[in-house]
Scaffold this motif. Structure first.
Motif, PDB file in Angstrom:
ATOM      1  N   CYS A   1       0.734  -0.959  -0.027  1.00 43.76           N
ATOM      2  CA  CYS A   1      -0.076   0.065   0.073  1.00 43.76           C
ATOM      3  C   CYS A   1       0.880   1.166   0.111  1.00 43.76           C
ATOM      4  CB  CYS A   1      -1.046   0.241   1.372  1.00 43.76           C
ATOM      5  SG  CYS A   1      -1.927  -1.321   1.442  1.00 43.76           S
ATOM      6  N   VAL A   2       0.291   2.315  -0.308  1.00 39.88           N
ATOM      7  CA  VAL A   2       0.894   3.608  -0.224  1.00 39.88           C
ATOM      8  C   VAL A   2      -0.249   4.708  -0.181  1.00 39.88           C
ATOM      9  CG1 VAL A   2       1.016   3.949  -2.821  1.00 39.88           C
ATOM     10  CG2 VAL A   2       2.245   5.311  -1.344  1.00 39.88           C
ATOM     11  N   LEU A   3      -0.174   5.841   0.778  1.00 36.15           N
ATOM     12  CA  LEU A   3      -1.178   6.881   0.971  1.00 36.15           C
ATOM     13  C   LEU A   3      -0.769   8.217   0.093  1.00 36.15           C
ATOM     14  CD1 LEU A   3      -1.345   6.570   4.784  1.00 36.15           C
ATOM     15  CD2 LEU A   3      -2.797   5.735   3.013  1.00 36.15           C
ATOM     16  N   ALA A   4      -1.682   8.867   0.186  1.00 37.17           N
ATOM     17  CA  ALA A   4      -1.217  10.265  -0.538  1.00 37.17           C
ATOM     18  C   ALA A   4      -0.890  11.145   0.658  1.00 37.17           C
ATOM     19  CB  ALA A   4      -2.524  10.773  -1.228  1.00 37.17           C
ATOM     20  N   HIS A   5      -0.128  12.263   0.082  1.00 36.93           N
ATOM     21  CA  HIS A   5       0.172  13.132   0.949  1.00 36.93           C
ATOM     22  C   HIS A   5      -0.836  13.975   1.677  1.00 36.93           C
ATOM     23  CE1 HIS A   5       4.974  13.492   0.513  1.00 36.93           C
ATOM     24  NE2 HIS A   5       4.714  13.292  -0.896  1.00 36.93           N
ATOM     25  N   GLN A   6      -1.785  14.185   0.653  1.00 40.87           N
ATOM     26  CA  GLN A   6      -3.096  14.870   1.058  1.00 40.87           C
ATOM     27  C   GLN A   6      -3.890  14.190   2.242  1.00 40.87           C
ATOM     28  OE1 GLN A   6      -1.913  14.409  -1.919  1.00 40.87           O
ATOM     29  NE2 GLN A   6      -1.210  16.325  -2.484  1.00 40.87           N
ATOM     30  N   SER A   7      -4.570  14.777   2.953  1.00 44.22           N
ATOM     31  CA  SER A   7      -5.421  14.345   4.107  1.00 44.22           C
ATOM     32  C   SER A   7      -6.863  15.396   4.078  1.00 44.22           C
ATOM     33  CB  SER A   7      -4.935  14.143   5.419  1.00 44.22           C
ATOM     34  OG  SER A   7      -4.408  15.137   6.073  1.00 44.22           O
TER      35      SER A   7
ATOM     36  N   SER B   1      -8.533   5.662   3.299  1.00 43.13           N
ATOM     37  CA  SER B   1      -8.243   4.982   4.608  1.00 43.13           C
ATOM     38  C   SER B   1      -8.167   6.176   5.768  1.00 43.13           C
ATOM     39  CB  SER B   1      -7.147   4.240   4.604  1.00 43.13           C
ATOM     40  OG  SER B   1      -5.890   5.079   4.723  1.00 43.13           O
ATOM     41  N   ARG B   2      -8.449   5.723   7.026  1.00 44.77           N
ATOM     42  CA  ARG B   2      -8.266   6.761   8.074  1.00 44.77           C
ATOM     43  C   ARG B   2      -6.834   6.862   8.314  1.00 44.77           C
ATOM     44  NH1 ARG B   2     -12.931   7.011  11.007  1.00 44.77           N
ATOM     45  NH2 ARG B   2     -14.045   5.338  10.847  1.00 44.77           N
ATOM     46  N   GLU B   3      -6.382   7.948   8.858  1.00 44.37           N
ATOM     47  CA  GLU B   3      -5.033   8.431   8.836  1.00 44.37           C
ATOM     48  C   GLU B   3      -4.227   7.615   9.739  1.00 44.37           C
ATOM     49  OE1 GLU B   3      -2.831  12.442   8.007  1.00 44.37           O
ATOM     50  OE2 GLU B   3      -3.683  12.505   9.903  1.00 44.37           O
ATOM     51  N   SER B   4      -4.927   7.159  10.538  1.00 44.96           N
ATOM     52  CA  SER B   4      -4.332   6.106  11.851  1.00 44.96           C
ATOM     53  C   SER B   4      -4.389   4.680  11.259  1.00 44.96           C
ATOM     54  CB  SER B   4      -5.257   6.336  13.211  1.00 44.96           C
ATOM     55  OG  SER B   4      -6.375   5.655  12.785  1.00 44.96           O
ATOM     56  N   LEU B   5      -4.757   4.467  10.244  1.00 42.80           N
ATOM     57  CA  LEU B   5      -4.418   3.013   9.692  1.00 42.80           C
ATOM     58  C   LEU B   5      -3.134   2.590  10.061  1.00 42.80           C
ATOM     59  CD1 LEU B   5      -6.067   1.074   8.043  1.00 42.80           C
ATOM     60  CD2 LEU B   5      -4.550   1.656   6.155  1.00 42.80           C
ATOM     61  N   PRO B   6      -3.158   1.242  10.762  1.00 45.06           N
ATOM     62  CA  PRO B   6      -1.989   0.469  11.110  1.00 45.06           C
ATOM     63  C   PRO B   6      -0.946   0.452   9.847  1.00 45.06           C
ATOM     64  CG  PRO B   6      -3.604  -0.561  12.178  1.00 45.06           C
ATOM     65  CD  PRO B   6      -4.180   0.415  11.237  1.00 45.06           C
ATOM     66  N   ARG B   7       0.135   0.417  10.078  1.00 48.16           N
ATOM     67  CA  ARG B   7       0.887   0.152   8.731  1.00 48.16           C
ATOM     68  C   ARG B   7       1.998  -0.967   8.916  1.00 48.16           C
ATOM     69  NH1 ARG B   7       1.558   5.904   7.458  1.00 48.16           N
ATOM     70  NH2 ARG B   7      -0.564   6.420   7.977  1.00 48.16           N
TER      71      ARG B   7
ATOM     72  N   ARG C   1     -15.720  10.070  12.362  1.00 47.59           N
ATOM     73  CA  ARG C   1     -15.574  10.336  13.655  1.00 47.59           C
ATOM     74  C   ARG C   1     -14.443  11.662  13.942  1.00 47.59           C
ATOM     75  NH1 ARG C   1     -15.023   4.137  15.644  1.00 47.59           N
ATOM     76  NH2 ARG C   1     -13.957   4.169  13.556  1.00 47.59           N
ATOM     77  N   GLY C   2     -14.452  12.642  12.810  1.00 50.72           N
ATOM     78  CA  GLY C   2     -13.454  13.559  12.781  1.00 50.72           C
ATOM     79  C   GLY C   2     -11.991  13.075  12.462  1.00 50.72           C
ATOM     80  N   GLU C   3     -11.934  12.151  12.132  1.00 50.89           N
ATOM     81  CA  GLU C   3     -10.692  11.659  11.875  1.00 50.89           C
ATOM     82  C   GLU C   3     -10.085  12.167  10.550  1.00 50.89           C
ATOM     83  OE1 GLU C   3      -7.227   8.008  11.878  1.00 50.89           O
ATOM     84  OE2 GLU C   3      -9.461   7.779  12.737  1.00 50.89           O
TER      85      GLU C   3
END
Length: 166
Positions: free
Chosen positions: A45-51, A74-80, A147-149
């Protein structure tokens, strides 16, 4: 349209992100990058810079060169570290020729879409996917509470490549 670029610091060691952050490809590298707390260790997986924590956004993903791909948010807090279930209960809303709900939702698509528009409406709690080439909806997840995440564009790639058209 949101400008989305890939964050190489989150990329699984087998994913090579281009210098401009607009593409990634699966590669068997002899020198994998150093592990870091942001890097996915198990799933490719890879995430984008933007949130995003509010508003409506959409971005395009070209999967025409990918073999096994999934896209979504995905939630920013997703386990890596360790495997994560690709479903909303685990913090991922994604599409991979089927909607990855629990259990997966089979879709009767006339063909496998190659260019996808991912749409996020944070306040309504909606994540939707559209086939860009024939301008048809693919799937929209039922409204959820984020939930505000903060949410980040999320990509899974095993073999081939994906790109983010400008």
């Amino acid at each position: 349209m949101a400008r989305v670029t890939l964050d190489a610091s989150t990329a699984h060691p087998r994913l090579l992100v281009s210098g401009d952050g607009l593409s990634a490809r699966w590669e068997f590298s002899l020198q994998p990058p150093a592990a870091g707390p942001q890097r996915f260790q198990t799933d490719p997986c890879v995430l984008a810079h933007q949130s995003f924590a509010s508003g409506r956004r959409w971005w395009l993903v070209d999967l025409s060169q990918g073999q096994f791909c999934a896209v979504g948010v995905s939630r920013e807090s997703l386990p890596r570290r360790g495997s994560v279930g690709f479903c909303p209960e685990e913090g991922i809303w994604c599409f991979q020729t089927r909607a990855l709900t629990r259990p997966p939702t089979l879709l009767s698509l006339p063909r496998v879409p190659r260019r996808i528009r991912v749409s996020l409406d944070y306040e309504w709690g909606e994540v939707g996917f559209f086939d860009v080439d024939n301008q048809t909806p693919i799937f929209t997840f039922p409204p959820a509470s984020f939930r505000g995440e903060r949410l980040r564009p999320w990509f899974w790639l095993e073999l081939g490549s994906l790109s983010l058209p400008c």
